[in-house]
Design a protein around this motif. Structure first.
Motif, PDB file in Angstrom:
ATOM      1  N   PRO A 167       0.814  -1.218   0.000  1.00  0.00           N
ATOM      2  CA  PRO A 167       0.000   0.000   0.000  1.00  0.00           C
ATOM      3  C   PRO A 167       0.846   1.265   0.000  1.00  0.00           C
ATOM      4  O   PRO A 167       1.979   1.282   0.494  1.00  0.00           O
ATOM      5  N   ARG A 168       0.273   2.331  -0.523  1.00  0.00           N
ATOM      6  CA  ARG A 168       0.948   3.621  -0.518  1.00  0.00           C
ATOM      7  C   ARG A 168       0.876   4.258   0.874  1.00  0.00           C
ATOM      8  O   ARG A 168       0.086   3.855   1.717  1.00  0.00           O
ATOM      9  N   VAL A 169       1.703   5.266   1.078  1.00  0.00           N
ATOM     10  CA  VAL A 169       1.854   5.869   2.400  1.00  0.00           C
ATOM     11  C   VAL A 169       1.375   7.321   2.393  1.00  0.00           C
ATOM     12  O   VAL A 169       1.644   8.069   1.445  1.00  0.00           O
ATOM     13  N   GLY A 170       0.660   7.704   3.447  1.00  0.00           N
ATOM     14  CA  GLY A 170       0.351   9.112   3.662  1.00  0.00           C
ATOM     15  C   GLY A 170      -0.664   9.723   2.720  1.00  0.00           C
ATOM     16  O   GLY A 170      -0.694  10.950   2.563  1.00  0.00           O
ATOM     17  N   VAL A 171      -1.503   8.912   2.079  1.00  0.00           N
ATOM     18  CA  VAL A 171      -2.537   9.455   1.200  1.00  0.00           C
ATOM     19  C   VAL A 171      -3.901   9.132   1.789  1.00  0.00           C
ATOM     20  O   VAL A 171      -4.116   8.060   2.351  1.00  0.00           O
ATOM     21  N   ALA A 172      -4.829  10.073   1.649  1.00  0.00           N
ATOM     22  CA  ALA A 172      -6.158   9.891   2.232  1.00  0.00           C
ATOM     23  C   ALA A 172      -7.052   9.015   1.365  1.00  0.00           C
ATOM     24  O   ALA A 172      -7.972   8.366   1.859  1.00  0.00           O
ATOM     25  N   PRO A 178      -1.743  -1.155  -4.076  1.00  0.00           N
ATOM     26  CA  PRO A 178      -0.363  -1.622  -3.870  1.00  0.00           C
ATOM     27  C   PRO A 178       0.621  -1.070  -4.892  1.00  0.00           C
ATOM     28  O   PRO A 178       1.307  -1.824  -5.597  1.00  0.00           O
ATOM     29  N   TRP A 179       0.729   0.249  -4.941  1.00  0.00           N
ATOM     30  CA  TRP A 179       1.601   0.892  -5.912  1.00  0.00           C
ATOM     31  C   TRP A 179       2.858   1.473  -5.278  1.00  0.00           C
ATOM     32  O   TRP A 179       3.497   2.348  -5.838  1.00  0.00           O
ATOM     33  N   ARG A 180       3.218   0.977  -4.117  1.00  0.00           N
ATOM     34  CA  ARG A 180       4.520   1.300  -3.521  1.00  0.00           C
ATOM     35  C   ARG A 180       5.414   0.094  -3.754  1.00  0.00           C
ATOM     36  O   ARG A 180       5.016  -1.048  -3.497  1.00  0.00           O
ATOM     37  N   PHE A 181       6.622   0.358  -4.235  1.00  0.00           N
ATOM     38  CA  PHE A 181       7.545  -0.721  -4.582  1.00  0.00           C
ATOM     39  C   PHE A 181       8.882  -0.473  -3.900  1.00  0.00           C
ATOM     40  O   PHE A 181       9.339   0.662  -3.809  1.00  0.00           O
ATOM     41  N   TRP A 182       9.513  -1.559  -3.424  1.00  0.00           N
ATOM     42  CA  TRP A 182      10.788  -1.401  -2.735  1.00  0.00           C
ATOM     43  C   TRP A 182      11.666  -2.631  -2.937  1.00  0.00           C
ATOM     44  O   TRP A 182      11.182  -3.705  -3.298  1.00  0.00           O
ATOM     45  N   LEU A 183      12.956  -2.444  -2.689  1.00  0.00           N
ATOM     46  CA  LEU A 183      13.911  -3.534  -2.794  1.00  0.00           C
ATOM     47  C   LEU A 183      13.857  -4.362  -1.515  1.00  0.00           C
ATOM     48  O   LEU A 183      14.033  -3.848  -0.416  1.00  0.00           O
ATOM     49  N   THR A 184      13.614  -5.638  -1.687  1.00  0.00           N
ATOM     50  CA  THR A 184      13.451  -6.542  -0.550  1.00  0.00           C
ATOM     51  C   THR A 184      14.642  -6.494   0.397  1.00  0.00           C
ATOM     52  O   THR A 184      15.789  -6.639  -0.037  1.00  0.00           O
ATOM     53  N   GLY A 185      14.346  -6.259   1.675  1.00  0.00           N
ATOM     54  CA  GLY A 185      15.377  -6.327   2.700  1.00  0.00           C
ATOM     55  C   GLY A 185      16.340  -5.169   2.753  1.00  0.00           C
ATOM     56  O   GLY A 185      17.265  -5.168   3.575  1.00  0.00           O
ATOM     57  N   ASP A 186      16.161  -4.152   1.915  1.00  0.00           N
ATOM     58  CA  ASP A 186      17.105  -3.031   1.929  1.00  0.00           C
ATOM     59  C   ASP A 186      16.862  -2.159   3.163  1.00  0.00           C
ATOM     60  O   ASP A 186      15.725  -1.743   3.415  1.00  0.00           O
ATOM     61  N   PRO A 187      17.892  -1.861   3.944  1.00  0.00           N
ATOM     62  CA  PRO A 187      17.707  -1.116   5.186  1.00  0.00           C
ATOM     63  C   PRO A 187      17.321   0.347   5.007  1.00  0.00           C
ATOM     64  O   PRO A 187      16.905   0.992   5.977  1.00  0.00           O
ATOM     65  N   THR A 188      17.447   0.877   3.792  1.00  0.00           N
ATOM     66  CA  THR A 188      17.104   2.283   3.580  1.00  0.00           C
ATOM     67  C   THR A 188      15.639   2.490   3.214  1.00  0.00           C
ATOM     68  O   THR A 188      15.191   3.631   3.059  1.00  0.00           O
ATOM     69  N   VAL A 189      14.884   1.412   3.052  1.00  0.00           N
ATOM     70  CA  VAL A 189      13.454   1.532   2.754  1.00  0.00           C
ATOM     71  C   VAL A 189      12.745   2.117   3.972  1.00  0.00           C
ATOM     72  O   VAL A 189      13.021   1.743   5.114  1.00  0.00           O
ATOM     73  N   SER A 190      11.815   3.036   3.753  1.00  0.00           N
ATOM     74  CA  SER A 190      11.147   3.719   4.858  1.00  0.00           C
ATOM     75  C   SER A 190      10.160   2.791   5.573  1.00  0.00           C
ATOM     76  O   SER A 190       9.704   1.800   5.008  1.00  0.00           O
ATOM     77  N   ALA A 191       9.853   3.132   6.814  1.00  0.00           N
ATOM     78  CA  ALA A 191       8.893   2.352   7.598  1.00  0.00           C
ATOM     79  C   ALA A 191       7.478   2.624   7.085  1.00  0.00           C
ATOM     80  O   ALA A 191       7.134   3.761   6.781  1.00  0.00           O
ATOM     81  N   TYR A 192       6.661   1.570   6.979  1.00  0.00           N
ATOM     82  CA  TYR A 192       5.290   1.732   6.497  1.00  0.00           C
ATOM     83  C   TYR A 192       4.374   2.199   7.615  1.00  0.00           C
ATOM     84  O   TYR A 192       4.360   1.633   8.715  1.00  0.00           O
ATOM     85  N   ARG A 193       3.616   3.235   7.325  1.00  0.00           N
ATOM     86  CA  ARG A 193       2.603   3.726   8.257  1.00  0.00           C
ATOM     87  C   ARG A 193       1.300   3.910   7.485  1.00  0.00           C
ATOM     88  O   ARG A 193       1.239   4.729   6.575  1.00  0.00           O
ATOM     89  N   ARG A 194       0.303   3.153   7.849  1.00  0.00           N
ATOM     90  CA  ARG A 194      -0.988   3.245   7.168  1.00  0.00           C
ATOM     91  C   ARG A 194      -1.639   4.587   7.451  1.00  0.00           C
ATOM     92  O   ARG A 194      -1.516   5.147   8.543  1.00  0.00           O
ATOM     93  N   HIS A 195      -2.349   5.116   6.453  1.00  0.00           N
ATOM     94  CA  HIS A 195      -3.009   6.402   6.626  1.00  0.00           C
ATOM     95  C   HIS A 195      -4.035   6.340   7.754  1.00  0.00           C
ATOM     96  O   HIS A 195      -4.827   5.392   7.842  1.00  0.00           O
ATOM     97  N   ALA A 196      -3.997   7.340   8.612  1.00  0.00           N
ATOM     98  CA  ALA A 196      -4.970   7.441   9.707  1.00  0.00           C
ATOM     99  C   ALA A 196      -5.732   8.754   9.555  1.00  0.00           C
ATOM    100  O   ALA A 196      -5.127   9.827   9.595  1.00  0.00           O
ATOM    101  N   PRO A 197      -7.051   8.689   9.331  1.00  0.00           N
ATOM    102  CA  PRO A 197      -7.836   9.921   9.169  1.00  0.00           C
ATOM    103  C   PRO A 197      -7.695  10.814  10.388  1.00  0.00           C
ATOM    104  O   PRO A 197      -7.596  10.343  11.522  1.00  0.00           O
ATOM    105  N   ARG A 198      -7.674  12.112  10.137  1.00  0.00           N
ATOM    106  CA  ARG A 198      -7.579  13.062  11.240  1.00  0.00           C
ATOM    107  C   ARG A 198      -8.878  13.066  12.045  1.00  0.00           C
ATOM    108  O   ARG A 198      -9.977  13.042  11.476  1.00  0.00           O
ATOM    109  N   LYS A 199      -8.735  13.084  13.345  1.00  0.00           N
ATOM    110  CA  LYS A 199      -9.913  13.142  14.189  1.00  0.00           C
ATOM    111  C   LYS A 199     -10.486  14.552  14.199  1.00  0.00           C
ATOM    112  O   LYS A 199      -9.742  15.522  14.265  1.00  0.00           O
ATOM    113  N   PRO A 200     -11.832  14.677  14.121  1.00  0.00           N
ATOM    114  CA  PRO A 200     -12.420  16.022  14.156  1.00  0.00           C
ATOM    115  C   PRO A 200     -12.147  16.691  15.503  1.00  0.00           C
ATOM    116  O   PRO A 200     -12.064  16.027  16.543  1.00  0.00           O
ATOM    117  N   LYS A 201     -11.971  17.992  15.438  1.00  0.00           N
ATOM    118  CA  LYS A 201     -11.699  18.737  16.663  1.00  0.00           C
ATOM    119  C   LYS A 201     -12.933  18.716  17.558  1.00  0.00           C
ATOM    120  O   LYS A 201     -14.070  18.840  17.085  1.00  0.00           O
TER     121      LYS A 201
END
Length: 206
Positions: A167-172, A178-201
Motif C-alpha cells: 500500500p501507498r503511504v500518507g494518502v487519504a 499496492p503501488w509502492r515498490f521497494w527492494l526486498t530487505g534493503d535497510p534504507t526503505v522507509s517504515a510503512y505507516r498506514r493512513h490514519a484519518p484526522r480526528k475532528p476537533k
C-alpha cells in the motif's frame, strides 16, 4: 537519450515505478540509489494523484513531457520529489520515496545533521534534503543534464524477484492500492505507516 519508460503510457505507471528501482538520482554532489518508489496516475482513476481532476497551475508539470521533476510542498515543511512519466498530455508521476546515498555521504550528512547513514534518504523529505534541492528544480529535466537533478540507470540490474509491493503511504484516498515498490530487505526503505484519518476537533463547551 530517451528511455523506454519515457514512452510508456500513464496507465503503465506501476510498471514504470518498479523499473526505476536501482536508478541513481544526483544533485549538488550527492548521488542516491533508489530503493523505494510510489506510483501515481492522473488518468482519472487514481484519486490519490494530484492530477486526478485535471491540470492546475500546480500539477501541469505532471502532464509531461516525461523525465521532468515534479516537486510539491507538504505540511508547510517538506519538499517531495517525483519524476514525471507517461506520454505527453497524460499525467503520471513516480514519487521517489527512499534510497541509499552512494556518493557524497559527507555532503548529505551536512544537510541532514547527525543521523545514521541508512537514514540519510530514508523517506521522501529526507531524500530531497540530502540532494539539496527545492522549488527551483520543479519542472526541470532530470534526463538531459540541463537541470539540477540527473536520473541515471542502475550500475547493476535489479532482479524482479528482489522487488516487493504494498500500500501507498500518507494518502487519504486509495491508500490500499499496492503501488509502492521497494527492494526486498534493503535497510534504507522507509517504515510503512498506514493512513490514519484526522480526528475532528472537539467542540468547545458553551
Amino acid at each position: 537519450m530517451i528511455y523506454p519508460w519515457q514512452r510508456a503510457p500513464a496507465a503503465d505507471v506501476p510498471d514504470t515505478a518498479r523499473s526505476l528501482l536501482g536508478w541513481r538520482v544526483t544533485a549538488n554532489g550527492v548521488t542516491i540509489r533508489l530503493t523505494e518508489v510510489e506510483a501515481y496516475a492522473g488518468t482519472g482513476e487514481d484519486p490519490a494523484s494530484h492530477a486526478h481532476r485535471g491540470p492546475t497551475p500546480r500539477t501541469e508539470v505532471m502532464f509531461g513531457p516525461a523525465g521532468r521533476a515534479y516537486l510539491y510542498f507538504v505540511f508547510g515543511v517538506h519538499w517531495c520529489l517525483n519524476v514525471v512519466c507517461g506520454r505527453e498530455g497524460e499525467a503520471a508521476a513516480v514519487l521517489l520515496r527512499a534510497g541509499e546515498v552512494v556518493d557524497g555521504v559527507d555532503l548529505a550528512v551536512g544537510r541532514r545533521g547527525n543521523t545514521a547513514i541508512r537514514d540519510l534518504a530514508r523517506g521522501p523529505a529526507r531524500l530531497v534534503v540530502s540532494l539539496g534541492v527545492g522549488r527551483e528544480a520543479n519542472g526541470t529535466s532530470m534526463i538531459d543534464g540541463t537541470g539540477p537533478l540527473v536520473l541515471a540507470p542502475p550500475l547493476e540490474s535489479v532482479l524482479v524477484n528482489g522487488i516487493e509491493s504494498g500500500p501507498r503511504v500518507g494518502v487519504a484516498s486509495a491508500h490500499d492500492v499496492p503501488w509502492r515498490f521497494w527492494l526486498t530487505g534493503d535497510p534504507t526503505v522507509s517504515a510503512y505507516r498506514r493512513h490514519a484519518p484526522r480526528k475532528p476537533k472537539a467542540a468547545r463547551p458553551k
